[in-house]
Design a protein around this motif. Sequence first.
Motif, PDB file in Angstrom:
ATOM      1  N   PHE A 110       0.819  -1.205   0.000  1.00  0.00           N
ATOM      2  CA  PHE A 110       0.000   0.000   0.000  1.00  0.00           C
ATOM      3  C   PHE A 110       0.866   1.275   0.000  1.00  0.00           C
ATOM      4  O   PHE A 110       0.918   2.007   0.992  1.00  0.00           O
ATOM      5  N   VAL A 112       0.396   4.064  -1.513  1.00  0.00           N
ATOM      6  CA  VAL A 112      -0.390   5.295  -1.402  1.00  0.00           C
ATOM      7  C   VAL A 112      -0.705   5.607   0.057  1.00  0.00           C
ATOM      8  O   VAL A 112      -0.722   6.768   0.476  1.00  0.00           O
ATOM      9  N   LEU A 113      -0.933   4.568   0.846  1.00  0.00           N
ATOM     10  CA  LEU A 113      -1.239   4.781   2.261  1.00  0.00           C
ATOM     11  C   LEU A 113      -0.047   5.380   2.997  1.00  0.00           C
ATOM     12  O   LEU A 113      -0.193   6.325   3.768  1.00  0.00           O
ATOM     13  N   ARG A 115       2.538   6.809   1.514  1.00  0.00           N
ATOM     14  CA  ARG A 115       3.153   7.868   0.709  1.00  0.00           C
ATOM     15  C   ARG A 115       4.646   7.615   0.520  1.00  0.00           C
ATOM     16  O   ARG A 115       5.468   8.530   0.566  1.00  0.00           O
ATOM     17  N   TRP A 121       3.953   0.279  -7.370  1.00  0.00           N
ATOM     18  CA  TRP A 121       3.837  -0.844  -6.450  1.00  0.00           C
ATOM     19  C   TRP A 121       5.077  -1.723  -6.425  1.00  0.00           C
ATOM     20  O   TRP A 121       5.138  -2.676  -5.658  1.00  0.00           O
ATOM     21  N   GLN A 315      -6.605   9.054   4.518  1.00  0.00           N
ATOM     22  CA  GLN A 315      -5.572   8.466   3.676  1.00  0.00           C
ATOM     23  C   GLN A 315      -5.789   6.962   3.507  1.00  0.00           C
ATOM     24  O   GLN A 315      -5.570   6.407   2.424  1.00  0.00           O
ATOM     25  N   SER A 318      -8.638   6.508   1.069  1.00  0.00           N
ATOM     26  CA  SER A 318      -8.184   6.841  -0.291  1.00  0.00           C
ATOM     27  C   SER A 318      -7.382   5.698  -0.898  1.00  0.00           C
ATOM     28  O   SER A 318      -7.558   5.357  -2.080  1.00  0.00           O
ATOM     29  N   SER A 319      -6.510   5.081  -0.096  1.00  0.00           N
ATOM     30  CA  SER A 319      -5.709   3.977  -0.614  1.00  0.00           C
ATOM     31  C   SER A 319      -6.564   2.753  -0.916  1.00  0.00           C
ATOM     32  O   SER A 319      -6.342   2.052  -1.904  1.00  0.00           O
ATOM     33  N   GLN A 322      -8.510   3.403  -4.119  1.00  0.00           N
ATOM     34  CA  GLN A 322      -7.650   3.455  -5.302  1.00  0.00           C
ATOM     35  C   GLN A 322      -7.065   2.096  -5.644  1.00  0.00           C
ATOM     36  O   GLN A 322      -6.581   1.900  -6.755  1.00  0.00           O
ATOM     37  N   PHE A 323      -7.121   1.147  -4.714  1.00  0.00           N
ATOM     38  CA  PHE A 323      -6.503  -0.156  -4.951  1.00  0.00           C
ATOM     39  C   PHE A 323      -7.095  -0.879  -6.165  1.00  0.00           C
ATOM     40  O   PHE A 323      -6.340  -1.442  -6.961  1.00  0.00           O
TER      41      PHE A 323
END
Length: 393
Positions: A110, A112-113, A115, A121, A315, A318-319, A322-323
């Motif tokens: 993750f 995005v989680l 950052r 990935w 956050q 959001s992650s 978006q996954f």
Amino acid sequence: MQGTLLDTVFQLSLCALFVLWSYLLDRSVCGHRLRIQQLSLLGGRGIQYQGVLHDKSYAFSYKASSITWRPHFPRSDNPHWLTVTARDVLYTSSTGDISAQMIETSLWFFPVLFRFTAGSWANVTIGGLRVRVHKSTATPYYVQRMRENLVSTFLTGEFLRADVFRTSVLFSGLSEHQEDKPAAYTNPRTTLAPDDPDSDDEPCGCCSLPQSHRSNGYATYAHQQEADALARADEYKTGPLRVDDDDEVRFSVVARGVHINNKEGRMYTFGRADSQMRRNWAADRGSFAMVAEDCRWVRVHFPFERVAPNRPFAQLMSSLLQFPFDLFRAISSPVNSVDLYVTRVDVTFDSFRLRDAELVRQGFSLAREKAITSKVDWNDVFFDALVDVFATR
């Protein structure tokens, strides 16, 4: 788009099934065969794989001395959960060969989680990459895509930094002739003649060397060093075209510390890049070579993504939302979910034609698009140029 994705997934699944059968049966299945000398829970050694594609018209083989995988417990400061390392990799095919000393892939948890990346990935590090293409008329698909992306970024991207960028074109003096060598030149591979005790010729003081300097029957005189220095000084000077010179050209590019943003969320960086294209029309042959070091291809945030960090719960949501989109993008185009770092890459085309150069293709295409948008008539431009050339002064 959906049909293409389903076809890709089906082809990959079918190929994986053939590979698994070939390993279990220890025989070739529909042109695919996998052999592993030693297999354990944390890797394998002596991996060899042979396969065919496109109705058996394209054959390839893959070898690696070892492939290991190491699981990790992800942390907030280093959220990777698996590292896969392949060593001494060799890929051969009917159109080109690829080798690498080491390929290391780190998979993030993750990103995005936490950052930790801009959305990638996986992080792939390649050491000692070498690419050899036999003919530019039959360039492998992956090499062609790499050329298209690089040239497109060079022509339309935003240059953020370029410490050194130099080009040179040479139209003569590329092929060595006997008369090009200096008069005082001595071939270092020529064995010295034995000394004649009855000879009256005495060498000068600067050419008299101690016996210890004459190892292996070779010697280097001071006059030869001066001649070699003069020859090196004239290496980059263009001389007049001679009758016996071949009809040839050499185009070189030297770059240092280049950072380019392709305006599509990717940053290209090159610590050092040297490329050279040669073409000899008399012998009807051409070649291309490129050496680059400290190369990075990294995903960066778009302007609308450069916002202040959200709260932990926002956050996380959001992650999670978006996954699915990231998973779809990873399946449809795995390269777009990867950050790439190459310590050194050597690219060689054994046979290269000038009309196959991607810079020429995209350069003319871009010029044509600019002319259309600017409402410039190419016929009028060429006609005016011809009239200006042949007009009576």
